[in-house]
Structures are given as C-alpha cells and as structure tokens.
Design a protein around this motif. Structure first.
Motif, PDB file in Angstrom:
ATOM      1  N   TYR A 195       6.754 -12.258  12.539  1.00  0.00           N
ATOM      2  CA  TYR A 195       7.141 -11.141  13.860  1.00  0.00           C
ATOM      3  C   TYR A 195       6.607  -9.899  13.465  1.00  0.00           C
ATOM      4  N   THR A 196       6.587  -9.101  14.434  1.00  0.00           N
ATOM      5  CA  THR A 196       5.894  -7.570  14.201  1.00  0.00           C
ATOM      6  C   THR A 196       7.301  -6.575  14.539  1.00  0.00           C
ATOM      7  N   MET A 197       7.138  -5.491  13.766  1.00  0.00           N
ATOM      8  CA  MET A 197       7.942  -4.311  13.951  1.00  0.00           C
ATOM      9  C   MET A 197       7.582  -3.181  13.818  1.00  0.00           C
ATOM     10  N   THR A 198       7.601  -2.065  14.809  1.00  0.00           N
ATOM     11  CA  THR A 198       6.941  -0.822  14.567  1.00  0.00           C
ATOM     12  C   THR A 198       8.099   0.081  14.824  1.00  0.00           C
ATOM     13  N   THR A 199       7.707   1.087  13.826  1.00  0.00           N
ATOM     14  CA  THR A 199       8.851   2.409  13.697  1.00  0.00           C
ATOM     15  C   THR A 199       8.183   3.652  13.911  1.00  0.00           C
ATOM     16  N   THR A 200       9.023   4.864  14.312  1.00  0.00           N
ATOM     17  CA  THR A 200       8.479   6.119  14.302  1.00  0.00           C
ATOM     18  C   THR A 200       8.172   6.689  13.028  1.00  0.00           C
ATOM     19  N   GLU A 201       7.846   7.766  12.695  1.00  0.00           N
ATOM     20  CA  GLU A 201       7.529   8.543  11.207  1.00  0.00           C
ATOM     21  C   GLU A 201       9.065   8.780  10.688  1.00  0.00           C
ATOM     22  N   GLU A 202       9.959   8.675  11.378  1.00  0.00           N
ATOM     23  CA  GLU A 202      11.104   8.866  10.667  1.00  0.00           C
ATOM     24  C   GLU A 202      11.536   7.807   9.664  1.00  0.00           C
ATOM     25  N   TYR A 203      11.099   6.582   9.973  1.00  0.00           N
ATOM     26  CA  TYR A 203      11.658   5.528   9.409  1.00  0.00           C
ATOM     27  C   TYR A 203      10.535   4.807   8.579  1.00  0.00           C
ATOM     28  N   MET A 204       9.488   4.731   8.989  1.00  0.00           N
ATOM     29  CA  MET A 204       8.349   3.644   8.311  1.00  0.00           C
ATOM     30  C   MET A 204       7.055   4.379   8.412  1.00  0.00           C
ATOM     31  N   THR A 205       6.139   4.647   7.560  1.00  0.00           N
ATOM     32  CA  THR A 205       4.785   4.895   7.377  1.00  0.00           C
ATOM     33  C   THR A 205       3.950   3.714   7.781  1.00  0.00           C
ATOM     34  N   GLN A 206       2.605   3.857   7.740  1.00  0.00           N
ATOM     35  CA  GLN A 206       1.885   2.905   8.411  1.00  0.00           C
ATOM     36  C   GLN A 206       1.982   1.865   7.311  1.00  0.00           C
ATOM     37  N   GLU A 207       2.175   2.264   6.116  1.00  0.00           N
ATOM     38  CA  GLU A 207       2.193   1.115   4.849  1.00  0.00           C
ATOM     39  C   GLU A 207       3.511   0.357   5.031  1.00  0.00           C
ATOM     40  N   ASP A 208       4.403   0.674   6.043  1.00  0.00           N
ATOM     41  CA  ASP A 208       5.652  -0.037   6.245  1.00  0.00           C
ATOM     42  C   ASP A 208       5.657  -1.042   7.349  1.00  0.00           C
ATOM     43  N   SER A 209       4.333  -0.770   8.049  1.00  0.00           N
ATOM     44  CA  SER A 209       4.467  -1.347   9.406  1.00  0.00           C
ATOM     45  C   SER A 209       4.609  -2.960   9.314  1.00  0.00           C
ATOM     46  N   TRP A 210       5.350  -3.535  10.383  1.00  0.00           N
ATOM     47  CA  TRP A 210       5.507  -4.904  10.457  1.00  0.00           C
ATOM     48  C   TRP A 210       4.283  -5.676  11.055  1.00  0.00           C
ATOM     49  N   ASP A 211       3.340  -4.882  11.423  1.00  0.00           N
ATOM     50  CA  ASP A 211       2.247  -5.478  11.661  1.00  0.00           C
ATOM     51  C   ASP A 211       1.513  -6.219  10.419  1.00  0.00           C
ATOM     52  N   ARG A 212       1.603  -5.728   9.298  1.00  0.00           N
ATOM     53  CA  ARG A 212       1.256  -6.450   8.096  1.00  0.00           C
ATOM     54  C   ARG A 212       1.654  -7.720   8.123  1.00  0.00           C
ATOM     55  N   ASP A 213       3.014  -7.932   8.684  1.00  0.00           N
ATOM     56  CA  ASP A 213       3.876  -8.939   8.104  1.00  0.00           C
ATOM     57  C   ASP A 213       3.695 -10.132   9.463  1.00  0.00           C
ATOM     58  N   LEU A 214       2.432 -10.247   9.948  1.00  0.00           N
ATOM     59  CA  LEU A 214       2.258 -11.150  11.174  1.00  0.00           C
ATOM     60  C   LEU A 214       2.712 -12.525  10.814  1.00  0.00           C
ATOM     61  N   LEU A 215       2.329 -12.644   9.468  1.00  0.00           N
ATOM     62  CA  LEU A 215       2.643 -13.921   8.665  1.00  0.00           C
ATOM     63  C   LEU A 215       3.571 -13.851   7.552  1.00  0.00           C
ATOM     64  N   LEU A 216       5.032 -13.892   7.705  1.00  0.00           N
ATOM     65  CA  LEU A 216       5.768 -13.570   6.762  1.00  0.00           C
ATOM     66  C   LEU A 216       5.612 -14.303   5.530  1.00  0.00           C
ATOM     67  N   ASP A 217       5.425 -13.689   4.450  1.00  0.00           N
ATOM     68  CA  ASP A 217       5.469 -14.471   2.959  1.00  0.00           C
ATOM     69  C   ASP A 217       6.710 -15.264   2.970  1.00  0.00           C
ATOM     70  N   PRO A 218       6.625 -16.467   2.738  1.00  0.00           N
ATOM     71  CA  PRO A 218       7.966 -17.176   2.090  1.00  0.00           C
ATOM     72  C   PRO A 218       8.813 -16.699   1.331  1.00  0.00           C
ATOM     73  N   ALA A 219       8.138 -15.927   0.098  1.00  0.00           N
ATOM     74  CA  ALA A 219       8.765 -15.428  -1.064  1.00  0.00           C
ATOM     75  C   ALA A 219       9.660 -14.299  -0.403  1.00  0.00           C
ATOM     76  N   TRP A 220       8.927 -13.579   0.464  1.00  0.00           N
ATOM     77  CA  TRP A 220       9.536 -12.109   1.079  1.00  0.00           C
ATOM     78  C   TRP A 220      10.767 -12.630   1.933  1.00  0.00           C
ATOM     79  N   GLU A 221      10.717 -13.584   2.783  1.00  0.00           N
ATOM     80  CA  GLU A 221      11.638 -14.321   3.666  1.00  0.00           C
ATOM     81  C   GLU A 221      12.943 -14.563   2.905  1.00  0.00           C
TER      82      GLU A 221
END
Length: 898
Positions: free
Chosen positions: A15-41
């Motif tokens: 899944y993908t999630m985007t936030t404004t600068e109040e919560y998440m920087t680019q490093e936090d972007s859910w775009d990196r989690d298009l394939l959620l790691d099972p360990a992370w899940e």
C-alpha cells in the motif's frame, strides 16, 4: 492540515501513503513500501496492537487480532474516544455488514474532522479485514494523536522526536541516533533514554554493545514494569531484520516521549529559574564587590585627609624636606593605585547598571554615602586638601630657608660686634686719668674722642642686629628665645657702653684744662684711621656676607653691586696711602727734630701695620667674593636650564594630553566601523597613553630636581606639574571610561541580539541630533530624534519615555541611555511572569512550593538561594513550611521587596 492518502492495493501485499511535511519527510514516504516487507508487517502488527491495547485497557477491553477486532467498528470507535477524550456518535448495534460499515465510517469521519484527509480509504476494506489498509489506518491514528504534537524547536513531528532522542542520548557512549530504524537495533539508545530520565532503573555502565538482545529486552521489561509502556516490539525480530520498520520504532519511542513529557517540562522550568537566579547571584556579587571597594576607597580618603590637613610646621629645614619627600612618595606610590581603584569603581558601577538593565532588574542603589557622586566629591575634597598641603609645604620651606639665612646673618654680625666690644666696658671704666700727666691726659681725651667716633660707627651694626632679630621673631623662628636673649644682651651692653662713654667724657672734660695740645698728626691719623678701619671692617663684612637668590637677574644684581664696590677700591687705596702718609710724616718730624717716639699712637689702638694687614685682607676677599658670585651664577644658570627643560617638556606633554582627550571624546560619536574596531582603536589609544607614561615620569624627575634646587617659578611654561598630573589622571580615567562604554554597548548589543547595522543606525540618529557635539541630547532634540525614527509621540507618552532615559531629571539624554531605550524597545527580556510560570510547573500548579520540591528540582546552590529568600506562604491550604514563590519572583525584578 494533515493529508494521508491510501492508494490502490498492489498484489495484495503493498500500500502507498503520503503525508505533508508536518509528519513525514521523503524518507518516510509510503511510496517506498509498495512491497511491504513481511518482517515489517509483523513488527507493525505487534507494535500497533500493543499501542491500541495500551489505550483500550483504560476502557476495560483489548484486541487480539488487529485486522479482525476492528472490523465491526465498535472497538475502533472506542479507541478514538479514549485517545481523544471526546464522544463519538452512538454506534449501530446490528451485526449486519451495513451496520459494521456505518460504524467504521463514523470512525473515519471523526478522523477526518481532526484535520486528516483520507483518500482511497474505505470502510469496506476495514470491514473485510484488509490487513494492509487496517495497519495504514492505525498508523494514521498514531500519527495524529501520538506524534503530531511532538515538536522541538519548530521542527516537524518526526524531526522533533528525532532531535529529542539525539539530545537525550548525546552523552552516552556507543549511541548515535540518526534515524528510526538501524540506530535502535542494539538496544543501547532505548536504554540510554530510560537511564537519562530514570537512572535508578538501569545500570548503563554494565550494558554491552555486542548484546543487542539483552539490551532490548532490558529496555522492554523496565519500560513495561516501571514506566507503564507495554512491550510493542520483539527483540529477535528487530535484531534479525536488516532494517527494522521505522513506523513501529517511532510508535514505541513516542511512548517514551509522552512518559517523560512531564519531567521535560519540569526540567525546562528549572533551567529557566536557574538562569534567572544565576543572573541575580552574579549581580549581588558585583554589588557586594562595589560596596567593599567603595568602603575601602572612602576609608583611605578619610584616613588620608587628616594627614594632609596637618599643617604643623617643623622647626628645621631638614625636617620639612622630609615632609616634602613623604608627600612625593604619597603622590608617586600611594595615590596612583587609588586613582586606578576609583576609575575601576566607576567602570564596575556602569557595567553593573548595564547588566541590571539588560536583565530587566531595577537599578543598583549603593549604600548611603557610597554613590559614585559621593566618591567623586570625596576625591575632589582630597585633591583640594592635597593642593593646599603642597602649597603649605613649599611656603614653609621658603620661610625656613629665609629663617636659616637670617639666623646665620644674625650670628655673624653679632659675633663681629661682640668681638669689637670685648674689653670696651673695662676700658671705659678705667680711671687712669687721675694719675696721668698733662700730656697723658690730653692723649686720653683724644683717645676717647676717637673711641666715640668708633662707637658711633658701630651704631648701624647694632641696629641691623636688632632688625634681623625682629624679623626672625615675626617669621616665628623656632630658636627665637636664644636670638632674643643674645640681641637683648647686645642692646643692654650697647646702652651701657653709651652710658660709660658719656661718663668718661665728662670726667675727661673736667680735667681738660690740665691737658696740652696733642700732636695734630697723631690725632689726624687716629681720626682718619678709625673710619677707614671701620670701612674696611664693613667691606670685609660685606665681602663675606651671605646671600640668597632665586634667579639670574638677582645674582646679576649682586655682581653689579660687587663691581661697584671694586670701583671704589682705588679711592680707598688713596685714603690708605694718605693715612700711611700721616704716619710717615710723624716719623719724618721725629727724625728731623730728634724726637724719640716711644710707644704707640696715644689716640688710637690702630697701628699702621693694622691698616696694612686689614687692607691686604680686603684685597684677598675680593677675588674670593668674585668666585662665590660666579659659582652662584653657574647654579642659577643650571636652574634656568632646568626651568627651560621642564618648560619644553611640559609645553609638549600638556597639549598632547589635551589632544588625546579631544580624540577620545570624538570616538563616542564616531560611527565608522564596528564596536570591535572601535574597541581595538581605543585599546591602541590606551596602549599609546600607557607608553607615554615615561614622559610623565621624566617630567616628574625634572620637577623634583627643580624643587630640590628650590626653584618655585618658571616663566617658560604655563603648565605646572599639578596641571600635568591632573590632566594625566583625567586622561587615564577618560580612556578607561570610554572603553567601558564601548564594552557596555557590545554587552547591550549581544545581550539584546541587535545587529551592528542597527547599532550604527541608532548611533547615526543620535549623532545627528547631538547638536552640541557633547555626547548628549536635550529633550527637544531627543523628541525630534524619536519622531524621525517613526515614533508617534504625545505629551504623556513622551513624558513616560523621559522618565526612562533621564530618571534623575538632569535635562539631558546620554548615548548609553538612548541605546538602552532603543534596545529595550526592540528586544525581548525575561520577566517576572515567566519565572512565576516556571515555579508553578515545579510546584505542580500549586500557588506555593515546598522546600523538598525546590531541593529536588533545582541544583543545591540555587535551591538554598531560594529557600533563604522566599517568605512563608500565607494560605489555609498549604502545609507547614510552604514558601511563596510569587512574591519572590516579583522581588527578583524589583516589583516588591524581599
């Protein structure tokens, strides 16, 4: 507003999630989690579940399976009510699918009402148990209700939490928090957070970096047992995952932030109080130092003035010279350090007042009699007494010099007179005329006449002796009694001689008819020899006469008189030859008529040999007098060189000091360059002035030589040593004060945070309206200056401002007062209200604070400072010993009395 977006599912595993600068920087972007790691899940599932249960247990329930237990929306709504403290709409009680969707939509609507925009998140996915969507929704809730309010130094929530972690763990070895994933794998960062706030729970020194499992489990167990933070992570999962899930880590770490938030607030309040107390303690120390230095300086002045006012004259020149030397030691050795102390006292006073103004404290008011003006007045009185003392010393030395000269002259003339009178009373008392022959009687008569002539010639010397004695009495000569006794003896003897002379004449006249005419030549010899002899006595006396002069003109006058005397010598020699011619005529007559001359001239004791011997003595004394006068000429020429040398130096040093004073006075109104550059220039001036001290010392040396040579005037300069001393001391004081003023401007600039450009603008405005160029503005010019800077002034407002810049109502506004006002208008300062608010935090919102709370929250020194100064709290709800922090805070800023 917060915006969260949930995109379409990809392969049922991302899944993908985007936030404004109040919560998440680019490093936090859910775009990196298009394939959620099972360990992370797995980590998110466990962490989010534990986080939800930490809140649900407050309502007496919990969840077991995060994607199943939220499907009907009931526990989801309950979770939101617990964490928000608000009531949601009443849930639907039915168990049908549409009932569940309605309840989930109520929860999602509530989330949206809190400023969170949900995109592509539908209630159907939650009701259907979609784990990715469910975890995304819970993360949204965590962000909104657990992390959003975390902000350190106006950073975003994530950055604020990271910065908080970095600051708290900075002192710990092997800890370097750079992110919310791998920085936490070894467990040391978590242990450091706990130890920083609760050092009693963990012995950090026993932890090892190579034991991550042990470290993590220690942190989890301690947090759960003592901090009420449930175990949200699994140590093995974190250690064995290359990059732990940062959302899980952030969720867990945020619990620590909230757990320690109260301690953070108390620590901030304690730090603010310590800072304010430190300012007060430093200011009190400066006040004590000022009082001590002022007391010591005033006591020194109090001790010194009686010494300078002691005008009891010594009886001898040597003793008075010693007094003068003691006074020189005072000027050279004892006074200069006190000049520096006085200058330093003024500098300390100005610096203290500046610090008090900068810290919003009331102005320092020294003890009675210890104001800077009091010290200045005392110093002025000291210098007045000092000047009078030096003038008195020099006057006394001149008087003693004159007395010594007169006393020696009295002794010399008295000795000559007493030598002449020796035997005269016995001679006048003889009655030799009773048995004398006619020839002898006539001889005695003529002899007596010669004596009377001699006696009359000595009348002038007796009068001189009496006049000198009278002058010694008038000048209060210390041995006047001896002088008076000797003078009285001479006068009494002189009166007796007159009486005896008169009696003898009368006796001789009674038998005058028995006398024959006495040889005219003997008589003429006696008559001419006696005054000539007296003239030679007077000449010898004059040639040996002591003198005192103070200039070349005076010695030249003596030389002229001596030359005039020498011009009379040929005429005197003619008289001598004439007298000797009379004697030669007697011998010629005796030889011619065969008269045998037996014995001496019956009319005088003076013999031709006496005349010759005394004449030779006079001739010998003339060159000796020449030499004495020439030596005095040399001495006066040397004195004149000293005068010229002193005058040449003083005529350079005096204008140099004046020029430096004028140059320094221009620095305070010169806006060229920064304050640091001005300080550098002033330090250069100061060093040049210090280096110039050798010229002052040399001038002091010449001045001392002049005084030792009894030189009391100098026509070659208008500058006296006193003028130079006063100017030099004023120059030292002025440069020190000017440096202090620039230091205070730097202190003001740095403390108030104003730029050099702002300060230059203030100075330029001040200089423009400083019409008289004396570093001050009158009220009209000050009003014009404020108007030019944009102030809209009414009479009332302007009067208020004048009380600030001119509290003593002097009628002028100085540059320092102007700067203080402008910085006070543009800068923020700490206030009594801020300190009260800080104490209120430490006191847990109570209106009083206890001794135990002060000692627990503040360092020992600051705690005891407060305890010793706080008054007892007056109120019925307080325990015994409670203290009033409100009045204490007001007193720190002069709003009440401690």
């Amino acid at each position: 507003m917060q915006i969260l977006e949930l995109s379409t599912l990809y392969n049922h595993a991302s899944y993908t999630m985007t936030t404004t600068e109040e919560y998440m920087t680019q490093e936090d972007s859910w775009d990196r989690d298009l394939l959620l790691d099972p360990a992370w899940e797995k980590q998110q599932r466990k962490t989010f579940t534990a986080w939800c249960n930490s809140h649900l247990r407050k309502a007496g329930t919990q969840i077991e399976n995060i994607e199943e237990d939220f499907r009907n929306g009931l526990k989801l709504m309950l979770l939101l009510e617990v964490i928000s403290g608000e009531r949601l709409p009443k849930p639907d009680k039915g168990k049908m699918r549409f009932h569940k969707i309605a309840n989930v939509n109520k929860a999602l609507d509530f989330i949206s009402s809190k400023g969170v925009k949900l995109v592509s998140i539908g209630a159907e996915e939650i009701v259907d148990g979609n784990v990715k969507m469910t975890l995304g929704m819970i993360w949204t809730i965590i962000l909104r209700f657990a992390i959003q309010d975390i902000s350190v130094e106006e950073t975003s929530a994530k950055e604020g939490l990271l910065l908080w972690c970095q600051r708290k763990t900075a002192p710990y070895r092997n800890v370097n928090v750079q992110n919310f994933h791998i920085s936490w794998k070894d467990g040391l960062a978590l242990c450091a957070l706990i130890h920083r706030h609760r050092p009693d729970l963990i012995d950090y020194s026993k932890l090892r970096k190579d034991d991550p499992i042990g470290n993590l489990n220690t942190a989890f167990e301690v947090a759960e047992k003592y901090l009420d933070i449930p175990k949200m992570l699994d140590a093995d999962d974190i250690v064995n995952t290359p990059k732990p899930d940062e959302k899980a880590i952030m969720t867990y770490v945020s619990c620590f932030y909230h757990a320690f938030a109260g301690a953070e607030q108390a620590e901030t309040a304690a730090n603010r109080i310590c800072k304010v107390l430190a300012v007060n303690q430093e200011n009190e120390k400066l006040m004590e130092e000022y009082e001590k230095l002022a007391s010591e300086l005033l006591e020194w002045i109090r001790r010194t003035i009686p010494w300078l006012e002691n005008r009891v004259a010594e009886q001898t020149m040597h003793a008075m010279q010693q007094k003068l030397e003691d006074f020189r030691d005072y000027r050279r050795v004892h006074k200069p350090p006190k000049v520096q102390e006085k200058c330093q006292l003024e500098i300390n006073f100005n610096t203290l007042q500046t610090k008090l103004r900068l810290s919003n404290r009331p102005a320092f008011m020294p003890s009675e009699g210890k104001m800077v003006s009091d010290i200045a007045n005392a110093w002025k009185g000291l210098e007045q007494v000092e000047k009078g003392y030096e003038e008195w010393l020099l006057t006394e030395i001149r008087r003693l010099e004159r007395l010594d000269h007169l006393a020696e002259k009295f002794k010399q003339k008295s000795t000559l007179h007493e030598s002449w009178t020796t035997g005269k009373e016995e001679l006048l008392s003889q009655k030799d005329y009773e048995s004398a022959s006619l020839m002898e009687i006539r001889a005695l008569m003529r002899k007596h006449e010669a004596f009377e002539s001699d006696l009359a010639a000595h009348q002038d010397r007796v009068e001189q002796i009496a006049a000198i004695a009278q002058e010694l009495n008038e000048l209060d000569y210390y041995d006047a009694a001896t002088i008076n006794a000797r003078c009285q003896g001479i006068c009494d003897q002189w009166d007796n001689l007159g009486t005896l002379t008169q009696k003898r004449r009368e006796s001789l006249e009674r038998v005058e008819k028995l006398w024959e005419t006495i040889d005219q030549l003997y008589l003429e010899f006696a008559k001419r020899a006696a005054p000539f002899n007296n003239w030679m006595d007077g000449a010898m006396e004059d040639l040996q006469d002591m003198f005192i002069v103070h200039s070349i003109e005076e010695i030249q006058s003596l030389i002229t008189a001596h030359d005039q005397f020498k011009a009379t010598l040929p005429e005197a020699d003619k008289e001598r030859m004439a007298i000797m011619g009379i004697h030669n005529e007697i011998l010629k007559i005796a030889q011619t008529y065969g008269i045998k001359v037996v014995g001496e001239n019956p009319y005088t004791v003076l013999s031709p040999q006496d005349i010759s011997n005394k004449w030779e003595a006079v001739k010998q004394l003339v060159p000796m007098r020449d030499q004495t006068l020439q030596e005095e000429v040399a001495r006066q020429q040397s004195n004149e060189r000293l005068r010229r040398q002193f005058g040449a130096q003083a005529n350079i040093i005096g204008p140099w000091i004046q020029t430096k004073m004028e140059e320094i006075s221009h620095v305070s109104i010169d806006i060229a360059g920064s304050l640091e550059e001005q300080m550098s220039n002033l330090k250069t001036y100061e060093q040049n002035i210090i280096n110039y001290k050798s010229n002052i010392d040399k001038l002091e040396g010449d001045h001392q030589l002049s005084q030792e040579g009894l030189i009391f005037d100098n026509k070659h300069t208008n500058y006296t040593m006193e003028h130079v001393r006063v100017g030099w001391e004023q120059l030292l004081t002025t440069i020190a004060r000017t440096i202090n003023e620039v230091e205070n401007q730097i202190l003001t600039r740095d403390a108030k945070g104003i730029s050099q450009e702002q300060l230059n603008e203030f100075r330029a405005s001040f200089n423009h309206f400083d019409r008289k160029r004396n570093g001050m503005m009158d009220p009209d010019d000050f009003r014009a200056c404020l108007i030019s800077m944009g102030y809209d002034l009414g009479e009332v407002e302007f009067a208020r401002i004048m009380t600030l810049v001119d509290p003593n109502n002097t009628g002028v506004v100085t540059f320092q007062a102007f700067i203080d006002f402008m910085t006070r208008e543009t800068a923020e300062t700490d206030t009594a209200e801020q300190v009260m608010a800080s104490f209120k935090i430490l006191a847990s919102d109570k209106m009083y604070i206890t001794v135990e709370e002060l000692r627990r929250e503040l360092p020992p020194e600051q705690a005891e400072y407060c305890i010793s100064r706080m008054t007892k709290y007056i109120g019925g709800d307080a325990p015994p010993g409670a203290l009033d922090y409100i009045s204490f805070s007001s007193a720190l800023y002069g709003e009440s009395d401690l």
